[in-house]
Write an enzyme that holds these catalytic residues in place. Sequence first.
Site: not given
Length: 455
Positions: A26-28, A30
């Site tokens: 996961n990113c910030m 998504r």
Amino acid sequence: MSKERKVACKILACLGFEENVANFTNCMTRLRVNVYNREEVNIQKLEEIDDVIGVVEDETIQIILGPGFVNKVASEFQQFFDQSSVEEDQKRKIQEKNNTPFKNGLKKIGNVFIPLLPGLIASGLINGIVSTLINGGVDEANELIVLMKFIGGCIFTYLGIFVGINAAKEFGGTPVLGGIAGLLIINPALDTLDLTIMGEEVTAGRGGLIAVLISAWFMTVIERNVRKFIPNAVDIILTPLLTLLIVGISTMYIIQPLGGLLSEGILSILTAVLEIGGPLAGAVLAGTFLPLVMVGLHHGLIPLHMEFIQATGATPLLPILAMAGAGQVGAGLAILAKTKNERLKKNLYGALPVGFLGVGEPLLYGVTLPLGRPFITACLGAAVGGASQAVFATATKAVGISGLPLTLLVVDGKIILYLLGLLISYGAGFIFTYFFGYKEEMAQNLRKEKEVSVE
């Protein structure tokens, strides 16, 4: 069952359950999932889950959940299976879509930097706070100021090591060797060698992160090929030894000089584009940035920002590209002023506050992109703001979240000009969308909320 766990359950069901999930991260904003069989994934049901802002179908399935919430859902998601048990040969079965070398290259670069974003943003903001305090009259020798400068500068001083480690992971090599590849470029001891190679004095940091990426990639290539010829009994000794010797010498003689030429050439071209193109260049860059965000390729531009910062002390690209989010905010405000659709209002009430803070994906996937035309008018608003930033020649000394928080990172006393650019983008996005971008019937295009079974 917590809200986050319910969302994780529903997402997993729509993906085909644990046996269809190869890996995820996961990113910030998504949750990025790789699956074995795309046919078992129900994209429509994914989009209809409460709290799922949108879904991007790409090499990975990107499920937009928003800042903060995505971390909680990812934590719950992790509990359903042991991700580390997925074998490399199974990962290669992942189906790819729109597979081009350019897109894949940007994705891989993005994957290297995405895990670093929390540290880059936090450190950049700390440095911005320090500068604000010093400009406000606080003594630069103050104990707390000195300590904060040290904390804020740590990651930027040794960023090459983190980039090398992540690059090795992304390209399939040994992380520690990737970290050494970064050290080969940034190690301050290079300045003490008094060594001249090919007519150039060896200096620490030449080639920047571009050289680090090349060196780390080359390290993984050499490691794989050396391992083919080394007996298993001595693999743990000879493979890293030969790999490091080959890559270390090659880096000094080839990769660092090549990286230096590449980084200097890229920066010269971009600088010339901004100087010659002026407002037109700013408009094009800002106006076309949202499509990059839409497919998750915008993180691939981080090395360019970092090269500018290392070479000149500041990046002029980030304030220009930040106008893309501001154009969306203006579009969202226009829609809020016109619409009577309750679901659309609900989306806007959740997306606009974080939009002002520089997180634009809730607006992008929850409002402008599903509606269609407002996405175009948001891009037009961004273009107007980008043109203003090119004219004002604003720049930031670090990478951080765009929007209002980026104000802390603006250099040369141009904070007011950056804020003026935001207002211009808000206003242009609002005007374009209010008069040309939104009609109430567009709200009917939004999917009706439905329950997604997890049974």
